[in-house]
Design a protein around this motif. Sequence first.
Motif, PDB file in Angstrom:
ATOM      1  N   GLY A  83       0.773  -1.236   0.000  1.00 10.90           N
ATOM      2  CA  GLY A  83       0.000   0.000   0.000  1.00 10.90           C
ATOM      3  C   GLY A  83       0.803   1.284   0.000  1.00 10.90           C
ATOM      4  N   GLU A  84       2.087   1.221  -0.228  1.00 12.71           N
ATOM      5  CA  GLU A  84       2.943   2.414  -0.251  1.00 12.71           C
ATOM      6  C   GLU A  84       3.348   2.720  -1.696  1.00 12.71           C
ATOM      7  N   ASN A  85       3.754   3.977  -1.933  1.00 12.11           N
ATOM      8  CA  ASN A  85       4.289   4.312  -3.256  1.00 12.11           C
ATOM      9  C   ASN A  85       5.374   5.388  -3.171  1.00 12.11           C
ATOM     10  N   LYS A  86       6.221   5.287  -2.191  1.00 14.69           N
ATOM     11  CA  LYS A  86       7.284   6.259  -1.964  1.00 14.69           C
ATOM     12  C   LYS A  86       8.317   6.272  -3.094  1.00 14.69           C
ATOM     13  N   MET A  87       8.443   5.182  -3.808  1.00 14.73           N
ATOM     14  CA  MET A  87       9.451   5.066  -4.863  1.00 14.73           C
ATOM     15  C   MET A  87       8.908   5.509  -6.222  1.00 14.73           C
ATOM     16  N   HIS A  88       7.696   6.022  -6.244  1.00 12.99           N
ATOM     17  CA  HIS A  88       7.025   6.381  -7.496  1.00 12.99           C
ATOM     18  C   HIS A  88       7.833   7.361  -8.347  1.00 12.99           C
ATOM     19  N   THR A  89       8.366   8.403  -7.739  1.00 12.87           N
ATOM     20  CA  THR A  89       9.084   9.430  -8.505  1.00 12.87           C
ATOM     21  C   THR A  89      10.275   8.832  -9.243  1.00 12.87           C
ATOM     22  N   ASP A  90      11.054   8.005  -8.556  1.00 11.70           N
ATOM     23  CA  ASP A  90      12.208   7.376  -9.196  1.00 11.70           C
ATOM     24  C   ASP A  90      11.767   6.371 -10.262  1.00 11.70           C
ATOM     25  N   PHE A  91      10.693   5.646  -9.991  1.00  9.22           N
ATOM     26  CA  PHE A  91      10.183   4.691 -10.965  1.00  9.22           C
ATOM     27  C   PHE A  91       9.692   5.431 -12.203  1.00  9.22           C
ATOM     28  N   ASN A  92       9.026   6.537 -11.998  1.00  6.23           N
ATOM     29  CA  ASN A  92       8.533   7.338 -13.106  1.00  6.23           C
ATOM     30  C   ASN A  92       9.677   7.842 -13.981  1.00  6.23           C
ATOM     31  N   ALA A  93      10.797   8.183 -13.376  1.00  6.37           N
ATOM     32  CA  ALA A  93      11.974   8.628 -14.142  1.00  6.37           C
ATOM     33  C   ALA A  93      12.483   7.494 -15.038  1.00  6.37           C
ATOM     34  N   ILE A  94      12.466   6.275 -14.534  1.00  2.55           N
ATOM     35  CA  ILE A  94      12.872   5.120 -15.340  1.00  2.55           C
ATOM     36  C   ILE A  94      11.916   4.947 -16.520  1.00  2.55           C
ATOM     37  N   LEU A  95      10.626   5.071 -16.249  1.00  5.15           N
ATOM     38  CA  LEU A  95       9.626   4.925 -17.318  1.00  5.15           C
ATOM     39  C   LEU A  95       9.834   5.972 -18.406  1.00  5.15           C
ATOM     40  N   LYS A  96      10.089   7.204 -18.019  1.00  4.57           N
ATOM     41  CA  LYS A  96      10.319   8.268 -18.999  1.00  4.57           C
ATOM     42  C   LYS A  96      11.569   7.984 -19.829  1.00  4.57           C
ATOM     43  N   TYR A  97      12.620   7.549 -19.153  1.00  6.38           N
ATOM     44  CA  TYR A  97      13.859   7.226 -19.870  1.00  6.38           C
ATOM     45  C   TYR A  97      13.599   6.133 -20.917  1.00  6.38           C
ATOM     46  N   ILE A  98      12.907   5.075 -20.518  1.00  8.96           N
ATOM     47  CA  ILE A  98      12.657   3.970 -21.440  1.00  8.96           C
ATOM     48  C   ILE A  98      11.769   4.433 -22.598  1.00  8.96           C
ATOM     49  N   GLN A  99      10.743   5.218 -22.307  1.00  9.01           N
ATOM     50  CA  GLN A  99       9.890   5.703 -23.398  1.00  9.01           C
ATOM     51  C   GLN A  99      10.694   6.524 -24.390  1.00  9.01           C
ATOM     52  N   ASN A 100      11.557   7.377 -23.886  1.00 13.88           N
ATOM     53  CA  ASN A 100      12.422   8.164 -24.787  1.00 13.88           C
ATOM     54  C   ASN A 100      13.322   7.249 -25.603  1.00 13.88           C
ATOM     55  N   TYR A 101      13.870   6.239 -24.961  1.00 14.23           N
ATOM     56  CA  TYR A 101      14.725   5.284 -25.682  1.00 14.23           C
ATOM     57  C   TYR A 101      13.934   4.568 -26.770  1.00 14.23           C
ATOM     58  N   LEU A 102      12.750   4.085 -26.443  1.00 10.79           N
ATOM     59  CA  LEU A 102      11.930   3.378 -27.417  1.00 10.79           C
ATOM     60  C   LEU A 102      11.556   4.282 -28.589  1.00 10.79           C
ATOM     61  N   ASN A 103      11.414   5.549 -28.340  1.00 13.05           N
ATOM     62  CA  ASN A 103      11.096   6.483 -29.420  1.00 13.05           C
ATOM     63  C   ASN A 103      12.257   6.676 -30.390  1.00 13.05           C
ATOM     64  N   THR A 104      13.471   6.313 -29.957  1.00 11.90           N
ATOM     65  CA  THR A 104      14.646   6.512 -30.815  1.00 11.90           C
ATOM     66  C   THR A 104      15.050   5.264 -31.597  1.00 11.90           C
ATOM     67  N   ILE A 105      14.473   4.124 -31.257  1.00 17.26           N
ATOM     68  CA  ILE A 105      14.886   2.894 -31.960  1.00 17.26           C
ATOM     69  C   ILE A 105      13.887   2.518 -33.043  1.00 17.26           C
TER      70      ILE A 105
END
Length: 105
Positions: A83-105
């Motif tokens: 029931g916690e989500n303290k790591m959300h901000t860091d996880f969201n940064a990973i998601l953004k990085y991967i989406q940007n990467y996928l947009n370049t391949i």
Amino acid sequence: MEQANLSYIKELAGDDKVFEQKFITILKEEFPQEVQIYKDHIEKDEPRSAAEIVHKLKHKFNILSMEASYKFAVDFEEELRVGENKMHTDFNAILKYIQNYLNTI
């Protein structure tokens, strides 16, 4: 942050470029959909439901050879399950990085 790459996909596909491209296409289609589902659950304060999507997303991290991000997602999934989500901000940064990467391949 570690760098995503296609080495696992290339190893899996071998010389089969058609298979490799299909795999990448599926990844590019599924990833943003799953990210949106994850974000919807976070916005609705449904951490346990978000954990189910994180479970799916973490395997894509592995496919992109992002072992540290995979381990982070394992820990985040467990956090969400209680029931916690303290790591959300860091996880969201990973998601953004991967989406940007996928947009370049």
